[in-house]
Write a protein that holds these residues in place. Structure first.
Motif, mmCIF file in Angstrom:
data_model
loop_
_atom_site.group_PDB
_atom_site.id
_atom_site.type_symbol
_atom_site.label_atom_id
_atom_site.label_comp_id
_atom_site.label_asym_id
_atom_site.label_seq_id
_atom_site.Cartn_x
_atom_site.Cartn_y
_atom_site.Cartn_z
ATOM 1 N N LEU A 151 0.855 -1.182 0.000
ATOM 2 C CA LEU A 151 0.000 0.000 0.000
ATOM 3 C C LEU A 151 0.892 1.233 0.000
ATOM 4 O O LEU A 151 1.782 1.355 0.853
ATOM 5 C CB LEU A 151 -0.897 0.020 1.239
ATOM 6 N N ILE A 152 0.659 2.137 -0.938
ATOM 7 C CA ILE A 152 1.466 3.355 -1.031
ATOM 8 C C ILE A 152 0.530 4.564 -1.061
ATOM 9 O O ILE A 152 -0.343 4.653 -1.922
ATOM 10 C CB ILE A 152 2.358 3.349 -2.292
ATOM 11 N N TYR A 153 0.728 5.467 -0.113
ATOM 12 C CA TYR A 153 -0.119 6.651 -0.010
ATOM 13 C C TYR A 153 0.755 7.902 0.029
ATOM 14 O O TYR A 153 1.628 8.032 0.880
ATOM 15 C CB TYR A 153 -0.976 6.589 1.262
ATOM 16 N N ASP A 154 0.511 8.814 -0.907
ATOM 17 C CA ASP A 154 1.256 10.067 -0.997
ATOM 18 C C ASP A 154 0.378 11.186 -0.439
ATOM 19 O O ASP A 154 -0.568 11.623 -1.095
ATOM 20 C CB ASP A 154 1.641 10.338 -2.459
ATOM 21 N N GLU A 155 0.673 11.628 0.784
ATOM 22 C CA GLU A 155 -0.135 12.637 1.477
ATOM 23 C C GLU A 155 -1.628 12.277 1.404
ATOM 24 O O GLU A 155 -2.451 13.068 0.911
ATOM 25 C CB GLU A 155 0.109 14.027 0.874
ATOM 26 N N PRO A 156 -2.009 11.094 1.900
ATOM 27 C CA PRO A 156 -3.364 10.592 1.662
ATOM 28 C C PRO A 156 -4.475 11.366 2.359
ATOM 29 O O PRO A 156 -5.623 11.296 1.945
ATOM 30 C CB PRO A 156 -3.294 9.160 2.211
ATOM 31 N N THR A 157 -4.145 12.100 3.425
ATOM 32 C CA THR A 157 -5.208 12.778 4.171
ATOM 33 C C THR A 157 -5.317 14.258 3.831
ATOM 34 O O THR A 157 -6.038 14.995 4.499
ATOM 35 C CB THR A 157 -4.978 12.623 5.688
ATOM 36 N N ALA A 158 -4.615 14.702 2.789
ATOM 37 C CA ALA A 158 -4.558 16.138 2.472
ATOM 38 C C ALA A 158 -5.943 16.746 2.264
ATOM 39 O O ALA A 158 -6.173 17.898 2.622
ATOM 40 C CB ALA A 158 -3.691 16.355 1.239
ATOM 41 N N ASN A 159 -6.877 15.992 1.692
ATOM 42 C CA ASN A 159 -8.203 16.536 1.389
ATOM 43 C C ASN A 159 -9.308 15.988 2.299
ATOM 44 O O ASN A 159 -10.488 16.193 2.019
ATOM 45 C CB ASN A 159 -8.567 16.222 -0.068
ATOM 46 N N LEU A 160 -8.909 15.307 3.376
ATOM 47 C CA LEU A 160 -9.898 14.663 4.237
ATOM 48 C C LEU A 160 -10.197 15.496 5.477
ATOM 49 O O LEU A 160 -9.290 16.098 6.068
ATOM 50 C CB LEU A 160 -9.403 13.281 4.676
ATOM 51 N N ASP A 161 -11.464 15.507 5.878
ATOM 52 C CA ASP A 161 -11.825 16.161 7.130
ATOM 53 C C ASP A 161 -11.410 15.260 8.299
ATOM 54 O O ASP A 161 -11.078 14.081 8.099
ATOM 55 C CB ASP A 161 -13.337 16.455 7.161
ATOM 56 N N PRO A 162 -11.393 15.773 9.532
ATOM 57 C CA PRO A 162 -10.908 14.990 10.675
ATOM 58 C C PRO A 162 -11.607 13.646 10.860
ATOM 59 O O PRO A 162 -10.963 12.639 11.173
ATOM 60 C CB PRO A 162 -11.158 15.912 11.870
ATOM 61 N N GLU A 163 -12.926 13.600 10.663
ATOM 62 C CA GLU A 163 -13.652 12.330 10.820
ATOM 63 C C GLU A 163 -13.218 11.317 9.761
ATOM 64 O O GLU A 163 -13.021 10.134 10.056
ATOM 65 C CB GLU A 163 -15.159 12.567 10.729
ATOM 66 N N ALA A 164 -13.054 11.779 8.522
ATOM 67 C CA ALA A 164 -12.621 10.886 7.449
ATOM 68 C C ALA A 164 -11.192 10.390 7.685
ATOM 69 O O ALA A 164 -10.863 9.241 7.383
ATOM 70 C CB ALA A 164 -12.714 11.601 6.098
ATOM 71 N N ARG A 165 -10.337 11.245 8.252
ATOM 72 C CA ARG A 165 -8.975 10.819 8.589
ATOM 73 C C ARG A 165 -9.011 9.692 9.613
ATOM 74 O O ARG A 165 -8.287 8.692 9.491
ATOM 75 C CB ARG A 165 -8.164 12.000 9.129
ATOM 76 N N ASP A 166 -9.858 9.853 10.620
ATOM 77 C CA ASP A 166 -9.990 8.804 11.643
ATOM 78 C C ASP A 166 -10.470 7.497 11.022
ATOM 79 O O ASP A 166 -9.971 6.417 11.352
ATOM 80 C CB ASP A 166 -10.955 9.245 12.746
ATOM 81 N N ASP A 167 -11.452 7.596 10.119
ATOM 82 C CA ASP A 167 -11.965 6.404 9.440
ATOM 83 C C ASP A 167 -10.865 5.740 8.611
ATOM 84 O O ASP A 167 -10.717 4.512 8.612
ATOM 85 C CB ASP A 167 -13.141 6.766 8.524
ATOM 86 N N PHE A 168 -10.093 6.555 7.897
ATOM 87 C CA PHE A 168 -9.015 6.044 7.055
ATOM 88 C C PHE A 168 -7.993 5.271 7.879
ATOM 89 O O PHE A 168 -7.619 4.139 7.543
ATOM 90 C CB PHE A 168 -8.360 7.227 6.340
ATOM 91 N N PHE A 169 -7.541 5.857 8.981
ATOM 92 C CA PHE A 169 -6.529 5.199 9.801
ATOM 93 C C PHE A 169 -7.087 3.953 10.490
ATOM 94 O O PHE A 169 -6.375 2.959 10.663
ATOM 95 C CB PHE A 169 -5.947 6.181 10.813
ATOM 96 N N ARG A 170 -8.350 4.001 10.863
ATOM 97 C CA ARG A 170 -8.988 2.807 11.455
ATOM 98 C C ARG A 170 -9.008 1.655 10.453
ATOM 99 O O ARG A 170 -8.675 0.504 10.795
ATOM 100 C CB ARG A 170 -10.418 3.147 11.903
ATOM 101 N N LEU A 171 -9.366 1.939 9.223
ATOM 102 C CA LEU A 171 -9.421 0.907 8.186
ATOM 103 C C LEU A 171 -8.031 0.381 7.864
ATOM 104 O O LEU A 171 -7.851 -0.823 7.631
ATOM 105 C CB LEU A 171 -10.088 1.469 6.926
#
Length: 216
Positions: A151-171
């Protein structure tokens, strides 16, 4: 799993990677950091076979990512910092991914739901016309549904709101086992709970490479 040996990459007179040697193995979850122009993105794109080395080599499970590009890309999920200008609508995009990458449609929909992307009401909307956050969520859902080894992510949370960031890291935490995950990021605090290794690059070189935690 990923072996990089004496990798040098020049663009005309600019030296982007300078004799880089590094390895990534299963269960390495790595923050790749450094200032703009440090060579981080060039390193990532070399791993994926987008760039031909000036010298040195990259091997993924013993395979050259340029000579064996199709096979290597099947092993990798990549989310870029800037989403590509895809003109397909979401229904067409899901169908394309389902056929070309053999990814289950239901898994894409599952991860989209988990990251709170409303696909149902945007099914016929062009990916290109979505908001930055929605594009990022869609690409993340596809990357997780692909079940790749890398899995390769280049600044993956740049456009995400705080709740979406939490969801992303949880997944991601649920999908880390027996994988390699690489995060190009400027903020270690954002990924500190999911990485166990930190690499710092500057002027095309690896300046430091250290373990920062061991997962149980």
């Amino acid at each position: 799993m990923i072996e990089i040996s004496n990798l040098t990459k020049k663009f005309a007179s600019h030296l982007s990677l300078d004799d880089v040697s590094i390895a990534f193995n299963k269960n390495d979850h790595v923050a790749i950091m450094g200032p703009n122009g440090a060579g981080k993105t060039t390193l990532i794109r070399s791993i994926m076979g987008y760039y031909h080395p000036t010298s040195g080599e990259v091997l993924i499970e013993g395979l050259n990512p340029i000579k064996n590009r199709i096979e290597i890309l099947e092993k990798i999920s990549f989310v870029p910092q800037l989403p590509p200008p895809i003109k397909l609508n979401l229904e067409e995009l899901i169908k394309y991914i389902e056929i070309s990458a053999k990814v289950e449609k239901e898994l894409i929909l599952h991860y989209a739901n988990e990251i709170k992307l409303d696909i149902k009401n945007n099914l016929h909307k062009s990916f290109f016309k979505l908001s930055g956050g929605m594009k990022q969520k869609m690409l993340i859902a596809i990357s997780l549904a692909k079940k790749s080894d890398i899995l390769i992510y280049d600044e993956p949370t740049a456009n995400l709101d705080p709740e979406a960031r939490d969801d992303f890291f949880r997944l991601l935490k649920q999908n880390e086992k027996e994988k390699i995950s690489l995060f190009v990021t400027h903020r270690l605090d954002e990924v500190k709970d999911i990485v166990n290794r930190q690499i710092y690059m500057d002027l095309g070189k690896v300046i430091s490479d250290k373990k920062i935690k061991e997962f149980l």
